[in-house]
Design a protein around this motif. Structure first.
Motif, short mmCIF file in Angstrom:
data_model
loop_
_atom_site.label_atom_id
_atom_site.label_comp_id
_atom_site.label_asym_id
_atom_site.label_seq_id
_atom_site.Cartn_x
_atom_site.Cartn_y
_atom_site.Cartn_z
N TYR A 14 0.83 -1.21 0.00
CA TYR A 14 0.00 0.00 0.00
C TYR A 14 0.87 1.26 0.00
CZ TYR A 14 -3.14 3.71 1.30
OH TYR A 14 -3.82 4.90 1.31
N ILE A 15 1.92 1.27 0.80
CA ILE A 15 2.82 2.43 0.86
C ILE A 15 3.44 2.67 -0.52
CG2 ILE A 15 5.02 3.27 1.80
CD1 ILE A 15 4.18 1.88 4.47
N LYS A 16 3.86 1.60 -1.18
CA LYS A 16 4.43 1.71 -2.52
C LYS A 16 3.43 2.35 -3.48
CE LYS A 16 6.32 -1.07 -6.28
NZ LYS A 16 6.70 -2.41 -6.73
N GLU A 17 2.20 1.86 -3.46
CA GLU A 17 1.14 2.38 -4.32
C GLU A 17 0.81 3.84 -3.98
OE1 GLU A 17 -3.53 1.41 -4.71
OE2 GLU A 17 -2.20 -0.33 -4.91
N TYR A 18 0.71 4.13 -2.68
CA TYR A 18 0.40 5.49 -2.21
C TYR A 18 1.44 6.48 -2.72
CZ TYR A 18 -0.54 9.29 1.11
OH TYR A 18 -0.83 10.51 1.68
N LEU A 19 2.72 6.14 -2.57
CA LEU A 19 3.78 7.02 -3.01
C LEU A 19 3.75 7.21 -4.52
CD1 LEU A 19 6.63 5.66 -0.72
CD2 LEU A 19 5.73 8.00 -0.67
N ALA A 20 3.59 6.13 -5.27
CA ALA A 20 3.59 6.22 -6.74
C ALA A 20 2.42 7.06 -7.25
CB ALA A 20 3.53 4.81 -7.34
N GLU A 21 1.23 6.81 -6.74
CA GLU A 21 0.05 7.55 -7.20
C GLU A 21 0.15 9.03 -6.85
OE1 GLU A 21 -3.48 5.71 -5.66
OE2 GLU A 21 -3.22 3.90 -6.90
N ASN A 22 0.57 9.32 -5.64
CA ASN A 22 0.64 10.72 -5.22
C ASN A 22 1.76 11.48 -5.91
OD1 ASN A 22 -1.40 11.54 -3.02
ND2 ASN A 22 -0.82 9.44 -2.52
N LYS A 23 2.89 10.85 -6.14
CA LYS A 23 3.98 11.52 -6.86
C LYS A 23 3.53 11.84 -8.29
CE LYS A 23 8.89 11.35 -8.04
NZ LYS A 23 8.73 11.74 -9.45
N LEU A 24 2.90 10.87 -8.94
CA LEU A 24 2.42 11.07 -10.30
C LEU A 24 1.39 12.19 -10.35
CD1 LEU A 24 2.35 10.21 -13.27
CD2 LEU A 24 0.64 8.50 -12.64
N GLU A 25 0.47 12.20 -9.40
CA GLU A 25 -0.54 13.26 -9.34
C GLU A 25 0.09 14.63 -9.07
OE1 GLU A 25 -4.10 14.26 -6.33
OE2 GLU A 25 -4.22 12.27 -7.25
N THR A 26 1.18 14.64 -8.32
CA THR A 26 1.84 15.90 -7.96
C THR A 26 2.67 16.46 -9.10
OG1 THR A 26 1.89 15.25 -5.63
CG2 THR A 26 3.45 16.96 -6.32
#
Length: 185
Positions: free
Chosen positions: A167-179
């Protein structure tokens, strides 16, 4: 010398955990208008004496007993300054340490940021007794991951459990991409 800024962040944050930090704050700020990449790592660990701070950028000075050299901070300083940027370190015994490195974003000698998501995930899952506050900003848009909030929601489920790590991996990837929209930094 390390090949990615994220590896320097990992090294400095590891120093923080060895210094007994309960909270490590990491921020990566990209400002394409000002052409700057700013990295901040702060902790509430044991800190250093003024004498230690004055020698910390000397590669032949280390407080570790396992080796006679400490290259992480000197290399990080060199990497920032070689791009026309700056480096500073502040520390107070019993209160912690703050490291700031500023890089000229477009400088030909600036190494890439690298896989910052894996760095942050590794720190969180390998140091489950330490809290991490990570903020990633790109041109004024940002996201934050605070393990204290995760712990509050998860209760007794450890941050290094496979499901939470994923989940942490997914959270970081999604939020970085969105940012940053997938910008390569």
């Amino acid at each position: 010398m390390m090949t990615e800024i994220s590896l320097n962040i990992l090294d400095i944050a590891e120093n923080s955990t060895r210094a007994g930090a309960g909270l490590v704050t990491i921020s990566v700020t990209v400002d394409t208008v000002k052409d700057l990449l700013t990295v901040f790592i702060g902790d509430d660990g044991c800190g250093m004496s003024p004498e230690q701070v004055s020698h910390v950028t000397d590669p032949f000075f280390t407080t570790r007993k396992t080796r006679k050299v400490g290259l992480g901070i000197p290399f990080f300083k060199y990497a920032a300054e070689s791009t026309g940027g700056s480096f500073s370190i502040e520390s107070v015994q019993g209160q912690g340490t703050k490291v700031t490195a500023v890089f000229e974003l477009s400088h030909i000698d600036r190494m890439p940021l690298g896989d910052i998501n894996s760095t942050i995930r590794t720190l969180i899952t390998c140091h489950t007794d330490v809290d991490f506050l990570y903020t990633y900003s790109y041109n004024g848009v940002s996201f934050t991951l605070d393990t204290r909030e995760f712990r509050e929601i998860l209760g007794n489920i450890p941050l290094d459990s496979p499901e939470i790590s994923a989940y942490i991996k997914e959270y970081l990837a999604e939020n970085k991409l969105e940012t940053d929209g997938g910008a390569v930094i």
